[in-house]
Motif scaffolding. Sequence first.
Motif, PDB file in Angstrom:
ATOM      1  N   TRP A 148      -1.732  -4.320  75.759  1.00 17.05           N
ATOM      2  CA  TRP A 148      -1.412  -3.483  74.596  1.00 17.05           C
ATOM      3  C   TRP A 148      -2.646  -3.316  73.716  1.00 17.05           C
ATOM      4  CZ3 TRP A 148       2.404  -0.352  73.543  1.00 17.05           C
ATOM      5  CH2 TRP A 148       2.522   0.138  72.249  1.00 17.05           C
ATOM      6  N   GLY A 149      -3.351  -4.418  73.504  1.00 20.64           N
ATOM      7  CA  GLY A 149      -4.569  -4.374  72.689  1.00 20.64           C
ATOM      8  C   GLY A 149      -5.596  -3.438  73.303  1.00 20.64           C
ATOM      9  N   PHE A 150      -5.678  -3.469  74.622  1.00 16.15           N
ATOM     10  CA  PHE A 150      -6.634  -2.608  75.305  1.00 16.15           C
ATOM     11  C   PHE A 150      -6.250  -1.136  75.123  1.00 16.15           C
ATOM     12  CE2 PHE A 150      -8.200  -0.441  79.144  1.00 16.15           C
ATOM     13  CZ  PHE A 150      -9.558  -0.685  78.964  1.00 16.15           C
ATOM     14  N   LEU A 151      -4.972  -0.835  75.321  1.00 11.73           N
ATOM     15  CA  LEU A 151      -4.505   0.550  75.134  1.00 11.73           C
ATOM     16  C   LEU A 151      -4.769   1.009  73.701  1.00 11.73           C
ATOM     17  CD1 LEU A 151      -1.054   0.512  76.974  1.00 11.73           C
ATOM     18  CD2 LEU A 151      -3.177   1.635  77.699  1.00 11.73           C
ATOM     19  N   TYR A 152      -4.509   0.139  72.771  1.00  8.37           N
ATOM     20  CA  TYR A 152      -4.707   0.418  71.348  1.00  8.37           C
ATOM     21  C   TYR A 152      -6.167   0.804  71.093  1.00  8.37           C
ATOM     22  CZ  TYR A 152      -3.650  -0.372  66.390  1.00  8.37           C
ATOM     23  OH  TYR A 152      -3.440  -0.227  65.068  1.00  8.37           O
ATOM     24  N   VAL A 203      -8.397   1.872  73.256  1.00 11.66           N
ATOM     25  CA  VAL A 203      -8.734   3.153  73.878  1.00 11.66           C
ATOM     26  C   VAL A 203      -8.166   4.302  73.049  1.00 11.66           C
ATOM     27  CG1 VAL A 203      -8.347   4.619  75.898  1.00 11.66           C
ATOM     28  CG2 VAL A 203      -8.926   2.202  76.194  1.00 11.66           C
ATOM     29  N   TYR A 204      -6.893   4.149  72.647  1.00 10.77           N
ATOM     30  CA  TYR A 204      -6.199   5.224  71.910  1.00 10.77           C
ATOM     31  C   TYR A 204      -6.896   5.540  70.594  1.00 10.77           C
ATOM     32  CZ  TYR A 204      -2.255   7.784  69.855  1.00 10.77           C
ATOM     33  OH  TYR A 204      -1.457   8.724  69.267  1.00 10.77           O
ATOM     34  N   TYR A 205      -7.212   4.513  69.818  1.00  6.51           N
ATOM     35  CA  TYR A 205      -7.752   4.757  68.487  1.00  6.51           C
ATOM     36  C   TYR A 205      -9.275   4.874  68.456  1.00  6.51           C
ATOM     37  CZ  TYR A 205      -3.240   4.140  66.350  1.00  6.51           C
ATOM     38  OH  TYR A 205      -1.941   4.304  65.989  1.00  6.51           O
ATOM     39  N   GLN A 206      -9.946   4.090  69.340  1.00  6.52           N
ATOM     40  CA  GLN A 206     -11.393   4.003  69.204  1.00  6.52           C
ATOM     41  C   GLN A 206     -12.140   4.986  70.098  1.00  6.52           C
ATOM     42  OE1 GLN A 206     -11.690   1.641  66.840  1.00  6.52           O
ATOM     43  NE2 GLN A 206     -13.694   2.535  66.454  1.00  6.52           N
ATOM     44  N   PHE A 207     -11.639   5.176  71.307  1.00  3.66           N
ATOM     45  CA  PHE A 207     -12.424   5.959  72.265  1.00  3.66           C
ATOM     46  C   PHE A 207     -11.935   7.391  72.451  1.00  3.66           C
ATOM     47  CE2 PHE A 207     -13.174   1.527  73.946  1.00  3.66           C
ATOM     48  CZ  PHE A 207     -14.388   1.408  73.291  1.00  3.66           C
ATOM     49  N   THR A 208     -10.621   7.585  72.560  1.00  2.00           N
ATOM     50  CA  THR A 208     -10.150   8.955  72.833  1.00  2.00           C
ATOM     51  C   THR A 208     -10.106   9.800  71.576  1.00  2.00           C
ATOM     52  OG1 THR A 208      -7.855   8.408  72.464  1.00  2.00           O
ATOM     53  CG2 THR A 208      -8.661   8.133  74.708  1.00  2.00           C
ATOM     54  N   GLY A 238      -5.561   8.951  68.485  1.00  2.00           N
ATOM     55  CA  GLY A 238      -4.919   8.257  67.365  1.00  2.00           C
ATOM     56  C   GLY A 238      -5.774   8.422  66.117  1.00  2.00           C
ATOM     57  N   LEU A 239      -5.125   8.649  64.968  1.00  2.00           N
ATOM     58  CA  LEU A 239      -5.870   8.860  63.737  1.00  2.00           C
ATOM     59  C   LEU A 239      -6.187   7.525  63.067  1.00  2.00           C
ATOM     60  CD1 LEU A 239      -3.930  11.879  62.200  1.00  2.00           C
ATOM     61  CD2 LEU A 239      -5.996  11.910  63.582  1.00  2.00           C
ATOM     62  N   THR A 240      -7.410   7.412  62.562  1.00  2.00           N
ATOM     63  CA  THR A 240      -7.747   6.218  61.798  1.00  2.00           C
ATOM     64  C   THR A 240      -7.091   6.327  60.425  1.00  2.00           C
ATOM     65  OG1 THR A 240      -9.702   7.237  60.844  1.00  2.00           O
ATOM     66  CG2 THR A 240     -10.000   6.072  62.926  1.00  2.00           C
ATOM     67  N   GLN A 241      -7.114   5.260  59.672  1.00  2.00           N
ATOM     68  CA  GLN A 241      -6.500   5.289  58.337  1.00  2.00           C
ATOM     69  C   GLN A 241      -7.118   6.384  57.491  1.00  2.00           C
ATOM     70  OE1 GLN A 241      -6.841   1.403  56.600  1.00  2.00           O
ATOM     71  NE2 GLN A 241      -4.828   0.821  57.338  1.00  2.00           N
TER      72      GLN A 241
END
Length: 201
Positions: A40-44, A46-51, A54-57
């Motif tokens: 889950w941490g890995f997906l998170y 990838v989702y927020y940091q690399f792709t 996902g929107l940052t705050q």
Amino acid sequence: MKILDEEKDLLLDHEYDGIMELDNHMPKWWLWLFYFTIAWGFLYLVYYQFTGVGLTQEEQYEQQVAMAIEQYGLSPDGDNAATATAIDWNIETDDASIENGKNIYMGMGNLCFTCHGAAGEGLVGPNLTDSFWIHGCSPTELANSIAIGFPDKGMMPYGSGARISDEDMTDLISYIASLQGSEPANAKPVDQARATNCTIQ
Ligand code: HEC
């Protein structure tokens, strides 16, 4: 007891100060939960940091500010004047426009009547039926007063903060113009110190 019987098989072959350790494995469900959190941490990541999907705050904040600006017709620095002055406002005199303006004035969305009275006679807010105006009475000045409001006096932008379309704004100022000289009962006295004589045209 079973556990005690098995103890000698489970003993690990080290000992420190007489303390020995049993080779007890973590339960399977616990391990799977642990692996799941790693995945889950890995997906998170990838989702927020690399792709960037996902929107940052910070991005979420900017998105919400943009939505608020859109919804309430505000500008980021709180200066609504640009919205109102960019348009060449005019006063309509046809019944449909005035009727629509009245509906907005009397509606629960913008609450004009609660402060300016059901007949525009004035309550908390000034009388809108006489020819004395504090903030000017040209169509642009009226649109400005309405779009910007007077938050320190209690009037939010568009009365209640709920934005109305430019078309509705035209109808609303047209309705106010139609009230001129209507001399309703209980008219609020003119604020002599601040208002000046002016005719909507
Ligand atoms: C919560 C009360 C409140 C509501 C709701 C409200 N107003 Fe006001 N309005 C005021 C007050 C108070 C002032 C006077 C501001 C001042 O003294 O400078 C004012 C001023 C105005 C003015 C300028 C009057 C002048 O003399 O220049 C206009 C035009 C106006 N309001 C229209 C509206 C319309 C149209 C709505 C609905 C969309 C509305 N107001 C909703 C309280 C309100």
